[in-house]
Design an enzyme around this catalytic site. Structure first.
Site, PDB file in Angstrom:
ATOM      1  N   HIS A   1       0.826  -1.219   0.000  1.00 46.81           N
ATOM      2  CA  HIS A   1       0.000   0.000   0.000  1.00 46.81           C
ATOM      3  C   HIS A   1       0.859   1.268   0.000  1.00 46.81           C
ATOM      4  CE1 HIS A   1      -3.461  -2.471   1.221  1.00 46.81           C
ATOM      5  NE2 HIS A   1      -2.739  -2.959   2.211  1.00 46.81           N
TER       6      HIS A   1
HETATM    7  C1  BDR Z   1      -3.077   0.898   5.322  1.00 44.33           C
HETATM    8  O1  BDR Z   1      -3.301   0.443   6.666  1.00 44.33           O
HETATM    9  C2  BDR Z   1      -2.126  -0.072   7.200  1.00 44.33           C
HETATM   10  O2  BDR Z   1      -2.383  -1.339   7.720  1.00 44.33           O
HETATM   11  C3  BDR Z   1      -1.085  -0.081   6.120  1.00 44.33           C
HETATM   12  O3  BDR Z   1       0.176   0.292   6.643  1.00 44.33           O
HETATM   13  C4  BDR Z   1      -1.577   0.942   5.132  1.00 44.33           C
HETATM   14  O4  BDR Z   1      -1.114   2.244   5.446  1.00 44.33           O
HETATM   15  C5  BDR Z   1      -3.816  -0.027   4.369  1.00 44.33           C
HETATM   16  O5  BDR Z   1      -5.182  -0.001   4.630  1.00 44.33           O
END
Ligand code: BDR
Ligand code: CA
Length: 312
Positions: free
Chosen positions: A242
């Site tokens: 992500h």
């Molecule tokens: C986001 O939430 C976190 O778990 C990850 O680091 C990312 O920023 C994804 O939904």
């Protein structure tokens, strides 16, 4: 001239990779500071993990600041079920020796935006938006000085990962997200719609591991750990990176495409709290406030990442 950025983060394995990508790219990106926020794990751990990542990159010169330990109006929700107890489960990395800065992260954000020429500092939030919104509320004069905010958060076609309707970063602090999305600062948003296309396949993780460096091996071990959640939940091939979409966008915006649209944050409904209501089809006359990314050249992204991580 490299672009000045502040990374606001809750590491998190994918946050770690996003930070490493920025630190591996000094010709294009100057990291003025890293500000930790509570999110994936509580603040003491995110502030520690940010320093572990700097030390892994050999960049103990980058100042790390601790910020807000709880969302603006709610109790903290964390994500150990994804990231493990430490937030950075997977590799066995030493405790950091570099110290945290004394200044609060929110003060650092305010002071930096006031000290640098207007329009020369980009904010890169990779976690809940608590630090950024608190800075904007306390010092509204800094908003017009922001060059751009490039953030990971939200979802439209992919809807939710923490609730049926909401993505984690926005869900944890919807009031903060509402402040940032309504601030008028130029916004680029990396929602799940694009980050779920940044999937680490086995071949891609083997390429990280094959770098044979402490960084390459640690990144491979992080994604090995982190992928089990998405494999079980979505049946996907591997872990979605992500947050590295944010720093990759700074380096290669041509790898991404999206639409400039209106995005509003749901802050009142129990059922859809934290939803990013994105007017993708432009069915309202609400003014566009964000470039909402949807597409990614995934192989170009992984080639860039592997090539840059090799430099550390
Ligand atoms: C986001 O939430 C976190 O778990 C990850 O680091 C990312 O920023 C994804 O939904
Ligand atoms: Ca994150």
């Amino acid at each position: 001239m490299p672009r000045n950025i502040i990374i606001d983060t809750d590491p998190g394995q994918d946050d770690a990779v996003a930070i490493l990508l920025a630190l591996a790219s000094p010709d294009e990106i100057e990291v003025l500071g890293i500000t930790a926020v509570a999110g994936n794990v509580p603040l003491p751990l995110t502030a520690k993990n940010a320093r572990i990542v700097c030390e892994l990159a050999g960049r103990t010169d980058v100042p790390v600041f601790a910020g807000c330990e709880a969302p603006i109006a709610r109790k903290l929700v964390t994500a150990e079920h994804v990231h493990g107890r430490t937030g950075l489960d997977g590799p066995d990395l030493p405790d950091p020796t570099m110290s945290l800065q004394d200044t609060h992260a929110v003060d650092f954000i305010i002071d930096t935006l006031r000290a640098q020429p207007p329009g020369t500092v980009t904010l890169c939030p990779l976690g809940p938006l608590t630090n950024i919104a608190t800075a904007f509320t306390r010092a509204p004069d800094i908003v017009s000085r922001v060059q751009e905010i490039v953030l990971m958060g939200g979802a439209y076609f992919e809807v939710g990962n923490i609730t049926p309707a909401a993505e984690f970063n926005i869900y944890v602090d919807p009031e903060a997200a509402d402040i940032v999305f309504g601030s008028g600062a130029p916004l680029v948003v990396m929602p799940l719609d694009v980050t779920h296309k940044a999937l680490v396949t086995k071949a891609r993780n083997d390429a990280f591991r094959a770098l044979g460096t402490p960084v390459g091996i640690a990144v491979a071990q992080m994604t090995d750990f982190f992928e089990r959640f998405d494999k079980e939940k979505y049946g996907s091939e591997g872990a979605p990176l992500h947050d590295p979409c944010v720093t990759a966008y700074l380096l290669r915006p041509d790898l991404f495409s999206g639409r400039h649209i209106n995005v509003e944050i749901e802050t009142t409904s129990d059922l859809t709290l934290g939803m990013t209501v994105a007017d993708w089809w432009r069915v309202t006359d609400r003014a566009p406030n964000a470039l909402f990314i949807g597409q990614l050249d995934a192989q170009g992204f992984f080639d860039l990442l592997t090539e840059r991580l090799a430099r550390l």
